[in-house]
Structures are given as C-alpha cells and as structure tokens.
Design a protein around this motif. Sequence first.
Motif, PDB file in Angstrom:
ATOM      1  N   ARG A  23       0.828  -1.220   0.000  1.00 24.13           N
ATOM      2  CA  ARG A  23       0.000   0.000   0.000  1.00 24.13           C
ATOM      3  C   ARG A  23       0.857   1.263   0.000  1.00 24.13           C
ATOM      4  O   ARG A  23       0.478   2.300   0.545  1.00 24.13           O
ATOM      5  CB  ARG A  23      -0.941   0.005   1.200  1.00 24.13           C
ATOM      6  N   ASN A  24       2.065   1.151  -0.589  1.00 16.57           N
ATOM      7  CA  ASN A  24       3.013   2.277  -0.672  1.00 16.57           C
ATOM      8  C   ASN A  24       3.363   2.843   0.696  1.00 16.57           C
ATOM      9  O   ASN A  24       3.729   4.009   0.823  1.00 16.57           O
ATOM     10  CB  ASN A  24       2.436   3.392  -1.561  1.00 16.57           C
ATOM     11  N   ARG A  25       3.274   2.020   1.715  1.00 21.31           N
ATOM     12  CA  ARG A  25       3.499   2.522   3.076  1.00 21.31           C
ATOM     13  C   ARG A  25       4.255   1.549   3.973  1.00 21.31           C
ATOM     14  O   ARG A  25       5.085   1.974   4.773  1.00 21.31           O
ATOM     15  CB  ARG A  25       2.153   2.853   3.720  1.00 21.31           C
ATOM     16  N   PHE A  26       3.994   0.253   3.844  1.00 17.25           N
ATOM     17  CA  PHE A  26       4.524  -0.712   4.802  1.00 17.25           C
ATOM     18  C   PHE A  26       5.625  -1.562   4.168  1.00 17.25           C
ATOM     19  O   PHE A  26       5.401  -2.228   3.154  1.00 17.25           O
ATOM     20  CB  PHE A  26       3.400  -1.615   5.334  1.00 17.25           C
ATOM     21  N   ARG A  27       6.818  -1.533   4.782  1.00 19.35           N
ATOM     22  CA  ARG A  27       7.956  -2.321   4.319  1.00 19.35           C
ATOM     23  C   ARG A  27       8.045  -3.594   5.158  1.00 19.35           C
ATOM     24  O   ARG A  27       8.278  -3.547   6.367  1.00 19.35           O
ATOM     25  CB  ARG A  27       9.249  -1.529   4.436  1.00 19.35           C
ATOM     26  N   VAL A  28       7.876  -4.754   4.530  1.00 17.24           N
ATOM     27  CA  VAL A  28       7.918  -6.031   5.232  1.00 17.24           C
ATOM     28  C   VAL A  28       9.372  -6.439   5.452  1.00 17.24           C
ATOM     29  O   VAL A  28      10.166  -6.474   4.503  1.00 17.24           O
ATOM     30  CB  VAL A  28       7.166  -7.124   4.452  1.00 17.24           C
ATOM     31  N   ILE A  29       9.715  -6.766   6.710  1.00 20.68           N
ATOM     32  CA  ILE A  29      11.109  -7.063   7.060  1.00 20.68           C
ATOM     33  C   ILE A  29      11.367  -8.570   7.090  1.00 20.68           C
ATOM     34  O   ILE A  29      12.288  -9.076   6.470  1.00 20.68           O
ATOM     35  CB  ILE A  29      11.460  -6.449   8.428  1.00 20.68           C
ATOM     36  N   ARG A  30      10.530  -9.293   7.829  1.00 27.42           N
ATOM     37  CA  ARG A  30      10.744 -10.739   7.954  1.00 27.42           C
ATOM     38  C   ARG A  30       9.478 -11.417   8.460  1.00 27.42           C
ATOM     39  O   ARG A  30       8.546 -10.769   8.941  1.00 27.42           O
ATOM     40  CB  ARG A  30      11.914 -11.056   8.903  1.00 27.42           C
ATOM     41  N   VAL A  31       9.473 -12.738   8.354  1.00 25.87           N
ATOM     42  CA  VAL A  31       8.336 -13.535   8.810  1.00 25.87           C
ATOM     43  C   VAL A  31       8.412 -13.718  10.328  1.00 25.87           C
ATOM     44  O   VAL A  31       9.469 -14.057  10.869  1.00 25.87           O
ATOM     45  CB  VAL A  31       8.312 -14.914   8.113  1.00 25.87           C
ATOM     46  N   LEU A  32       7.280 -13.481  10.999  1.00 24.98           N
ATOM     47  CA  LEU A  32       7.202 -13.742  12.440  1.00 24.98           C
ATOM     48  C   LEU A  32       6.610 -15.120  12.715  1.00 24.98           C
ATOM     49  O   LEU A  32       7.056 -15.832  13.597  1.00 24.98           O
ATOM     50  CB  LEU A  32       6.348 -12.672  13.130  1.00 24.98           C
ATOM     51  N   SER A  33       5.572 -15.498  11.949  1.00 28.99           N
ATOM     52  CA  SER A  33       4.954 -16.809  12.154  1.00 28.99           C
ATOM     53  C   SER A  33       4.203 -17.224  10.905  1.00 28.99           C
ATOM     54  O   SER A  33       3.823 -16.396  10.079  1.00 28.99           O
ATOM     55  CB  SER A  33       4.004 -16.783  13.357  1.00 28.99           C
ATOM     56  N   ASP A  34       3.994 -18.533  10.778  1.00 33.99           N
ATOM     57  CA  ASP A  34       3.251 -19.085   9.652  1.00 33.99           C
ATOM     58  C   ASP A  34       1.887 -19.531  10.152  1.00 33.99           C
ATOM     59  O   ASP A  34       1.784 -20.203  11.183  1.00 33.99           O
ATOM     60  CB  ASP A  34       4.016 -20.277   9.058  1.00 33.99           C
ATOM     61  N   GLU A  35       0.830 -19.158   9.429  1.00 34.52           N
ATOM     62  CA  GLU A  35      -0.525 -19.442   9.891  1.00 34.52           C
ATOM     63  C   GLU A  35      -1.108 -20.717   9.286  1.00 34.52           C
ATOM     64  O   GLU A  35      -2.322 -20.840   9.116  1.00 34.52           O
ATOM     65  CB  GLU A  35      -1.445 -18.252   9.578  1.00 34.52           C
ATOM     66  N   GLY A  36      -0.256 -21.647   8.904  1.00 31.18           N
ATOM     67  CA  GLY A  36      -0.731 -22.957   8.486  1.00 31.18           C
ATOM     68  C   GLY A  36      -1.579 -22.965   7.222  1.00 31.18           C
ATOM     69  O   GLY A  36      -2.662 -23.544   7.211  1.00 31.18           O
ATOM     70  N   GLY A  37      -1.120 -22.339   6.155  1.00 24.94           N
ATOM     71  CA  GLY A  37      -1.840 -22.378   4.891  1.00 24.94           C
ATOM     72  C   GLY A  37      -2.775 -21.216   4.666  1.00 24.94           C
ATOM     73  O   GLY A  37      -3.307 -21.035   3.574  1.00 24.94           O
TER      74      GLY A  37
END
Length: 685
Positions: free
Chosen positions: A33-47
């Motif tokens: 959304r031209n605003r949020f930079r994703v750094i890394r994965v915190l958790s996987d929500e199982g699919g």
Amino acid sequence: MICCLNPDCPNPLNPNGKKFCQSCGTPLVSLLRNRFRVIRVLSDEGGFGRTYLSEDIDKLNERCVIKQLAPKFQGTWSQKKAMELFAQEAQRLQELGEHPQIPTLLAYFEQEGCLYLVQQFINGDNLLKELQQRKKPHTAREIQAILLDLLPVLKFIHDRNVIHRDIKPENIIRHKSDGRLSLIDFGSSKQFTARVQNKSGTSIGSHGYSPLEQIRDGKAFAASDLFGLGATCFHLLTGTSPFQLWMECGYAWVSNWRQYLRTPLNAELDWVIDKLLKKDIQLRYQSADEVLRDLMPKQPLALPPAGKSTATIPVTKASNLPKSYGLLRILVLGSAFIMLFGFSESWYKHFRRIQTTLSSRLIHNSPSKNNPILGQALKINLSKVSLFKTLQGHENSVLSIAISPDGKTIASSGDDGYEGLRLRKIQLWNIATGTQISSLNTYSGHVNVVIISPDGKTLVSGNDDSSIKIWNLVTGRQIRTLTGHSDSVHTLAISPDSQTLISGSDDNTIKIWDLATGEQIKTLTGHTFWVRSVAISPDGVILASGSFDKTIKIWNLAKGYSIRTLAGNSQTITNVAISPDGKTLASGSRDRTIKLWNIATGREIRTLAGHDNTVTTVAFSPDGQILASGSRDRTIKLWNIATGEEILTLAAHTNTITSVTFSPDSKTLVSSSDDNTIKIWRLVE
C-alpha cells in the motif's frame, strides 16, 4: 533485505534491489500500500497466510505487525470462515485499540488477492515463550501480578460487550521495556449479544484453555474468558499444559488441578484459581470485577495511623500536618474509594493530578527535618530546549544509553540483526556531531543495558543471555565476560572510584563484582521478582535497587546488607536514581508516577504525577536541579526537584522512552526509544 509475500515461499528474504524472489520466483513488493515495508516472517498461519514484522514509513519507520490472509482453497467453508474471522479481528482492534494493553489497528486492506491487517508491534515475548525460556514455573506472587495486570483489560473488553474466546499464554505478551502485559489476537473474539447467548455457534478456542460451554456449544460469556485466564495461570504455575491434560482426560483435570502444584498456594490465590477453573459456568466468576474484589486486600475505608505509608499519599507525620488536615483526609478517603469501586481511567487521571498537587502543597507548607528538599525552592527557567539531533543507526529498539564522563561520547545498546545471525550491537556516537564512531558486536542476547565507568576507561554491557561483558572504551576490544546470573541482566551501576560493578537480574538477585578482575564478590538476595534498576550514591556507600516486586531496597554497599525496604508503591518499580548530593532517591513505577524519597530516613517526600502511562526511566541532572523522566506515553518530562513542579514536556519520540541521561555539564539531555532512535536535546537557561 526485501521479504517475499508468497506464504509458501521456503526462503522469503531477498537482497534489496531484486524484482523477483530468488527462492520461489514470485514478484517482490517493496511497499505494501506504498506505506509498509515487510522485514521478515514472524509466524506461519498454516496455509492461511503469514504474520510479518514490518515498518511503517509514514511513521518514521515505526515497527508494526502485518497479518496476511491468503487461503489456498478458494470458495471453501474454511476460506469463508477465515475471511470472516479476519475481518472480525480488524473490527475488534478498531473498537478496542484505544486501550494501552491492546494493539492498535493501523490499516486493513486488500492487495493482489490477499487481505492484510496492520497493527501495533508489541516488543516482547508471549507468556508461553517466557515460561519456556525461564525453565521454571511462576511463583504465586508472579501469578497474582499477572492477574492484577490482565483483569482490568478483560473488564475493558467485556464492558464493551466483546468476548475474546482464546485467552492463553501465547496471546499474552509481556512488553520488554516495563513488563506490562498486552492481550493480542482478537481473531476469535465475538460480540456478546442475545443471539450469541441463546444460539449454539461455531466452536472456537483452544482446547484446555476454553471452557465446556465454548467447546461443546459454541457459546461464550465473560465467564468463559475468565476460565481461559485461570487455565493460563495454572499453566504458568505448574509448567503443565492444559491442552495435554485435556487430551488425556478431558475436563477432569480442573477438579484436581492442585495435584500438579509443586508448592501449595496461599489461601487467597488458591480460592481465586479454583473458582476461575470451575467446570460449571454458574459456579465460576461472572465478571473481572468479582475476581479483583477477591484479590484485593480487604481494608476498611479509614485513615491509616499516623506515620504509616499509603500507596497514594506521600508519607507525613500527623504532628507535622497543617490545619487543612481535613482536606488530606478527604483525599485519602477518595483514593480508597477509587481503589475499591473504580472509576473511568480519565477521571482517575485527573483526580491523581489534583490529589498530588494538593498533597504536595500541604507538605510544602509544613517544613520537616525529614524532608531535605523542602525550604530549598529554586525557580528554574529554561528559556529554550531544542532538539539538536536524531541519531538513527539501530535497526530495532534502542534499549539503553550512557554518556562518557568527558561528555564527548554516547554509548547505546539495541537489538540489531538479521534472520539466522543476530548481531547485538553497541553503538558509540560523537555527541557534538551526532556521527557514529564505531560499533561493537556482542553475538549474544539482547544488550539490555550499557554503562560507562566514572574514569571513562571501561564500557560494561548487560545481556539477555545472563552474561555481562566488559569492554575497553578506547579500543573497543572486549576484555572479559562475567557469568554468574541465571537470567537476563537488565541493570548495571559502577562505583564512583570505578572499582566495583553492580548488576541486577531477572533471577531476582544483585551481584557485586570487582571490575578490574571480574571476580564476583557477593550476591545480594531479598527481592522476590525481577531486579530492573540499581543506583549507587555519589559517596559509594549506599546502593538502591528497584524491583518488579513493587519494592525498593536500600543496601549498605560495603557490607552487603539491607538497611531498609521502601514499599509505598502500588505497582512494579521500573527505575531508580540517586541525586548528586546523595540525599534523595527517585523511583519510577508502572503506576505512572515518580516518587521522591529521603534516603536517610526512608520517608517519601512527594509524588510527581503527570505521565499518562508507565514511567520507564528517571535521571537527575548533575547540577541537582532537574529530574528527567521518560514514559510509555512517548514523552519526556522535566521536573523541578526542589518544588516538584513540572517544567516542560518533550514530545518528539514516536514510541516508548527507554532511557534518559544528562551530560556532565547538565546542558544536554539524551533520550532513547523503542522507535529505534536516539535524540539529543540542548537545554539552555
């Protein structure tokens, strides 16, 4: 690094500048959304997607959490239910995020076929991870503190007709800066309406933590959340998972839960836990208020005997009270009434300010030999306080700062690093120019605290892995590592002669070390919860320590024994500092106040109220005129020590203030924050 948003990508981190993921070939999105930079994965929500740690570039790169919903099986019941719960969580956060212990909703949107929910980042560990790391169950005292912290949050959501439906250790996070608990994951929450009460619904919750009426019938009430709270406390007390017990014997365990205890509980807490865990909802607590009434001490509405301290009124002998004693009595009665029956937070905040101001005036008009500050009123005029520079070099929260004795160097500690290899950095800065001088990599746990010796030769760091590291400040080389604590080291102090090091730890102990040799001299015990702050008097004779057990202890440093315990706080002690003349102790607390104490007598001088959230740090100016305080409310306040009056408020940080300190000439203030920055302020009279 840029993170791939494909929820099935096995290695989502990619170097900057790449257009496609090197692992799965998915096009990379630099900004959501031209605003949020994703750094890394915190958790996987199982699919169903992933949860990411991210940065909000519209808020000076403030950390945030992004939940992604990307279900694989389009058009299925599972996908529809997941979308319903996802939208529901956003709605709940929108309604409840005004509470300081519930994450704030920042955004909710759809992009390229996925739904995204952006919320406030809570910097800390959940209670399950905390239990696993400490490798021992919580004590009864710790459980009582957890209950007193969480029950008002449950009351808040229940008063707004929301039932969380998934209270468990994983959904409760302890903030690293001050220990306050936050309730997260409102994806299972439900509006409590007549339809919900009378009609069976979908079974949502976690087995073992959710009560029978919720698992079997899909019905949820305030009492259902209270069962989850009781099961959480049981897990933390015993180390035994309610889910495992439920797998083995269903709900039979709630009838004989005491057999899993290692030591019996006090009668009061035993009664509370037992009633929280009642299988029959009619026998269980029906509201958070009911639990609080059973946990709070039963005290009559009466004025305490002369000389006894209270949690809200500064200690003053009856013989020293002016004629307006009746007004003080009204304040005490009003405080007791609020403690027992409760009012809105905003009403309480205004009452506390009025109460503190009036009490301060009453005491100020009654000089006493027990109060070294009275009679020394000094008007302080700061004609200009300017933000000189903002230092940006840490990738995560800046946890601690220190200034060298010559006033030329700032040392800062933070949690910086990358997936896989975590480099815990100590940064050194030129205070005059704001430029970075060097960086020291510790390769250990979070660097919780740094301190520089009075002779300017040595830097010491306290770490989350329970170690203490000694560095040559000039060369940046590590001299030695001290081991002896069994839990995180969060506070350090060095004696004026630079020969003795003091450390405080989450193992509830204080250790005294020979700084030159690294030899452990003595261990001080007495606190029953984490020791988060220590301070040494300018003459090197007195040691003060503040703990999450809500007490301050005054020690004879040379002989290593406790002189007295100060117990006038209603909440945990987050920070202590001793004035340059060695006569006054300042303490910050989660009750949002600062208390000033006479070290010689142990009597409270006055209470300073004005912050809207936990006071996390306090520091005296070297000239003895000003006290600086930082808070979770994101502000720094400067106080006139002599009068207790607030001089001004500095509001430039965008997250919790973690540390404040003055330069030796008292003309510069340096602050650090969870917003990943250090700010240098110039104070001009």
